[in-house]
Design a protein around this motif. Structure first.
Motif, PDB file in Angstrom:
ATOM      1  N   ARG A 221     -16.164 -35.231  62.121  1.00 10.01           N
ATOM      2  CA  ARG A 221     -17.036 -34.476  61.312  1.00 10.01           C
ATOM      3  C   ARG A 221     -16.618 -34.379  59.771  1.00 10.01           C
ATOM      4  O   ARG A 221     -17.344 -33.680  58.900  1.00 10.01           O
ATOM      5  CB  ARG A 221     -16.728 -33.118  61.747  1.00 10.01           C
ATOM      6  CG  ARG A 221     -17.817 -32.947  63.201  1.00 10.01           C
ATOM      7  CD  ARG A 221     -17.009 -31.722  63.928  1.00 10.01           C
ATOM      8  NE  ARG A 221     -17.617 -31.856  65.146  1.00 10.01           N
ATOM      9  CZ  ARG A 221     -17.163 -30.938  66.420  1.00 10.01           C
ATOM     10  NH1 ARG A 221     -16.017 -30.293  66.407  1.00 10.01           N
ATOM     11  NH2 ARG A 221     -17.910 -31.010  67.556  1.00 10.01           N
ATOM     12  N   ALA A 255     -21.403 -37.730  71.197  1.00 12.90           N
ATOM     13  CA  ALA A 255     -22.580 -36.723  70.498  1.00 12.90           C
ATOM     14  C   ALA A 255     -22.161 -36.098  69.202  1.00 12.90           C
ATOM     15  O   ALA A 255     -23.078 -36.189  68.348  1.00 12.90           O
ATOM     16  CB  ALA A 255     -22.463 -35.386  71.471  1.00 12.90           C
ATOM     17  N   ALA A 256     -21.035 -36.203  68.705  1.00 12.91           N
ATOM     18  CA  ALA A 256     -20.549 -35.590  67.513  1.00 12.91           C
ATOM     19  C   ALA A 256     -21.021 -36.998  66.377  1.00 12.91           C
ATOM     20  O   ALA A 256     -21.308 -36.531  65.232  1.00 12.91           O
ATOM     21  CB  ALA A 256     -19.137 -35.624  67.321  1.00 12.91           C
ATOM     22  N   GLU A 259     -24.597 -36.650  65.890  1.00 11.66           N
ATOM     23  CA  GLU A 259     -25.055 -35.562  65.249  1.00 11.66           C
ATOM     24  C   GLU A 259     -24.636 -35.538  63.690  1.00 11.66           C
ATOM     25  O   GLU A 259     -25.356 -35.304  62.833  1.00 11.66           O
ATOM     26  CB  GLU A 259     -24.504 -34.510  65.871  1.00 11.66           C
ATOM     27  CG  GLU A 259     -24.548 -32.922  65.251  1.00 11.66           C
ATOM     28  CD  GLU A 259     -23.848 -31.739  65.434  1.00 11.66           C
ATOM     29  OE1 GLU A 259     -23.980 -30.772  65.019  1.00 11.66           O
ATOM     30  OE2 GLU A 259     -23.217 -32.169  66.795  1.00 11.66           O
ATOM     31  N   ASN A 260     -23.468 -36.478  63.559  1.00  8.25           N
ATOM     32  CA  ASN A 260     -22.853 -36.540  62.177  1.00  8.25           C
ATOM     33  C   ASN A 260     -23.177 -37.814  61.485  1.00  8.25           C
ATOM     34  O   ASN A 260     -22.737 -37.986  60.391  1.00  8.25           O
ATOM     35  CB  ASN A 260     -21.470 -36.100  62.161  1.00  8.25           C
ATOM     36  CG  ASN A 260     -20.918 -34.794  62.527  1.00  8.25           C
ATOM     37  OD1 ASN A 260     -20.964 -34.157  61.457  1.00  8.25           O
ATOM     38  ND2 ASN A 260     -20.858 -34.512  63.713  1.00  8.25           N
ATOM     39  N   ASP A 261     -24.146 -38.675  62.249  1.00  6.77           N
ATOM     40  CA  ASP A 261     -24.453 -39.868  61.385  1.00  6.77           C
ATOM     41  C   ASP A 261     -23.332 -40.830  61.406  1.00  6.77           C
ATOM     42  O   ASP A 261     -23.202 -41.487  60.003  1.00  6.77           O
ATOM     43  CB  ASP A 261     -25.338 -39.632  60.154  1.00  6.77           C
ATOM     44  CG  ASP A 261     -26.644 -40.444  59.896  1.00  6.77           C
ATOM     45  OD1 ASP A 261     -26.969 -40.933  61.218  1.00  6.77           O
ATOM     46  OD2 ASP A 261     -27.164 -40.599  58.974  1.00  6.77           O
TER      47      ASP A 261
END
Length: 336
Positions: A221, A255-256, A259-261
């Motif tokens: 992240r 998944a992270a 979501e965070n490219d």
């Protein structure tokens, strides 16, 4: 053939085959000893024997030089071509042809075997459009990780090096440690100056799953993380022995990433093969992007991309979800 080309190809094939660095060093050393000479100067040095006495040239490399100057393919090279020449694997060749670069490589600046210029020239020679210099970060002392000051010096060297290329580019980067706290092991200011950031876990690999997941999620992240490097840390073969994969909540981690490219690295080193196939399939289902990288510590190891491409193709990963198939301008825009 040119003596310099013969020495370079021998070193490349040995490195790609993960031969002992001591063996490859002999050929890289001999190449360094003669690469500033013209072909006529090398021939004259062979004729009068003076080249044989030059520092860095031993009996085996002298024979290679002598045979190349005589217009022959040196015996040593001919044998290597027969035994280990050609692609590392014939699988995955369609995808391999689409790869334009490599986001994970190491040089003398940390624990690689050669300088940036040699890595760059080899990458260009094998058809790359770009290569990222991603040496280690400060906490990995065993690998001579780069302090902020040394990373600044490397950026200066990269700028100078790129002045000598037309269509090829060395990109600035780092393989930055995800620390136990989840922080990235380099200053925010320096990370912001880099083209590409590969974030990896290198320590406390047997941390319990919950803590490892928290650590990895924090690294993913971070706004400057572009690629999650060799996510399980496993070793399945090789001189360092074997090591089990780290345990973490893979669904949450991938998944992270989606979501965070953040791209999931497909590490091409045969001793890593990381992530394993089941986790790659999970990342594919999660909608992740991928980066097929060599994690090269020597110029010839850039050729290990063949193995990563074969794995990705076998698992049905589409080329457009692999960021190392993208042209450099698209890649850099995405990284930002």
């Amino acid at each position: 053939m040119e003596a310099t080309d013969a020495l370079d190809e021998i070193a490349f094939l040995l490195e790609r085959n993960l031969a002992s660095p001591y063996k490859t060093k002999a050929f890289r050393g001999a190449l360094s000893a003669i690469e500033a000479f013209t072909a006529d100067e090398i021939e004259a040095g062979v004729d009068d024997g003076s080249l044989k006495r030059r520092k860095g040239i031993g009996s085996t490399t002298w024979t290679v030089i002598e045979q190349a100057v005589a217009g022959e393919v040196p015996d040593y090279l001919a044998d290597l071509r027969e035994r280990i020449g050609g692609p590392v694997t014939k699988a995955g060749t369609k995808l391999r042809a689409k790869l334009k670069g490599d986001l994970h490589s190491h040089s003398y600046w940390s624990d690689g075997t050669t300088d940036l210029a040699t890595m760059a020239r080899t990458a260009e020679r094998i058809g790359h459009d770009y290569l990222v210099a991603s040496d280690h970060s400060p906490s990995l002392r065993i690998a001579n990780g780069l302090s902020t000051e040394r990373l600044e010096q490397q950026l200066d060297e990269l700028a100078t090096l790129n002045e000598g290329f037309d269509d090829f580019r060395m990109l600035s980067g780092i393989e930055v440690d995800i620390l136990e706290t989840g922080d990235l092991d380099q200053s925010a200011e320096m990370l912001d100056r880099l083209d590409v950031v590969v974030a990896s876990v290198h320590s406390k690999l047997r941390t319990p799953s919950r803590e490892m997941t928290t650590r990895m999620l924090a690294g993913i992240r971070h706004p400057r993380t572009n690629v999650l490097g060799h996510c399980t840390g496993r070793l399945v073969q090789g001189s360092r022995g074997t090591r089990p994969q780290s345990t973490f909540d893979a669904k949450a981690v991938f998944a992270a990433c989606a979501e965070n490219d953040v791209a999931v690295e497909i590490n091409s080193r045969p001793e890593r093969q990381d992530p394993p196939d089941d986790l790659l399939a999970l990342a594919l289902d999660a909608g992740c992007l991928f980066s097929i990288d060599s994690d090269a510590h020597a110029p010839g190891q850039l050729g290990l991309l063949d193995l990563g491409a074969a794995r990705a193709e076998a698992l049905g990963i589409p080329a457009d979800r692999i960021i190392t198939t993208w042209p450099v301008d698209k890649l850099l825009e995405w990284c930002r």
